[in-house]
Design an enzyme around this catalytic site. Structure first.
Site, short mmCIF file in Angstrom:
data_model
loop_
_atom_site.label_atom_id
_atom_site.label_comp_id
_atom_site.label_asym_id
_atom_site.label_seq_id
_atom_site.Cartn_x
_atom_site.Cartn_y
_atom_site.Cartn_z
CB CYS A 1 -0.99 -0.01 1.16
SG CYS A 1 -0.30 0.25 2.81
CG ASN B 1 4.31 -1.64 5.12
OD1 ASN B 1 5.40 -2.00 5.52
ND2 ASN B 1 3.32 -2.50 5.01
CB CYS C 1 -3.74 1.66 6.96
SG CYS C 1 -3.63 3.10 8.03
NE ARG C 2 -4.53 1.47 1.56
CZ ARG C 2 -4.35 2.07 0.39
NH1 ARG C 2 -5.24 1.88 -0.57
NH2 ARG C 2 -3.31 2.84 0.18
CB SER C 3 0.36 -3.42 2.81
OG SER C 3 1.09 -2.39 3.40
CG ASP D 1 -5.17 5.18 2.81
OD1 ASP D 1 -5.27 4.82 4.01
OD2 ASP D 1 -4.16 5.76 2.36
#
Length: 157
Positions: free
Chosen positions: A8, A11, A13-15, A125
């Site tokens: 993401c 690095n 939140c999402r990934s 995001d």
């Protein structure tokens, strides 16, 4: 071995959410000796930092521990180490396509390609939003992570 990298922007939140959830699925399937999981960001401003506290809290409510993860910056060498490089959104995918060496033969694409939900193409995001954004990320990632695991299992056996 099959190596999977989730990417993401920062690095945090999402990934890392995808990293933690997929690791858990892999461990529960007793495939942690066959599948390696990592995550990275296309931006470098959070390198070395833990995931966002809201991400960690939302994941913890569902039984995932992200506290050991630390942000890192994606680099061209990742394309030599990973079979799957999976972006959370189109902007991350475009950055990865520019970084990808010509010799890469693995899978570079959007993570949600492996999901069963058709209502989202990208993982949104949640950074600037409220708690509902983090819950949505968890929903989308849990679904796509299961699809990815099923896909890799078919290739392993």
């Amino acid at each position: 071995m099959t190596n999977v990298l989730f990417v993401c922007l920062g690095n945090i939140c999402r990934s890392p959410t995808a990293d933690g959830i997929f690791r858990e699925l892999v461990a529960n399937a007793r495939l942690d000796q066959k599948i390696i999981v990592d995550s990275a960001g296309t931006g470098d401003w959070h390198v070395g930092k833990a995931p966002d506290t809201r991400t960690v809290a939302a994941a913890r409510k569902r039984g995932y521990d992200l506290s050991v993860l630390r942000a890192r910056h994606v680099n061209a060498r990742d394309f030599d180490e990973f079979d799957y490089v999976l972006a959370m959104d189109d902007a991350n995918l475009a950055d990865l396509q520019r970084l990808k060496p010509a010799h890469f033969t693995g899978h570079l694409g959007l993570f949600l390609e492996f999901g069963s939900r058709g209502d989202y193409r990208e993982v949104p995001d949640p950074y600037y939003g409220g708690s509902d954004g983090f819950e949505l990320v968890l929903d989308l990632v849990e679904d796509a992570a299961q699809g990815l695991l099923n896909h890799i299992r078919q290739r392993l056996y």
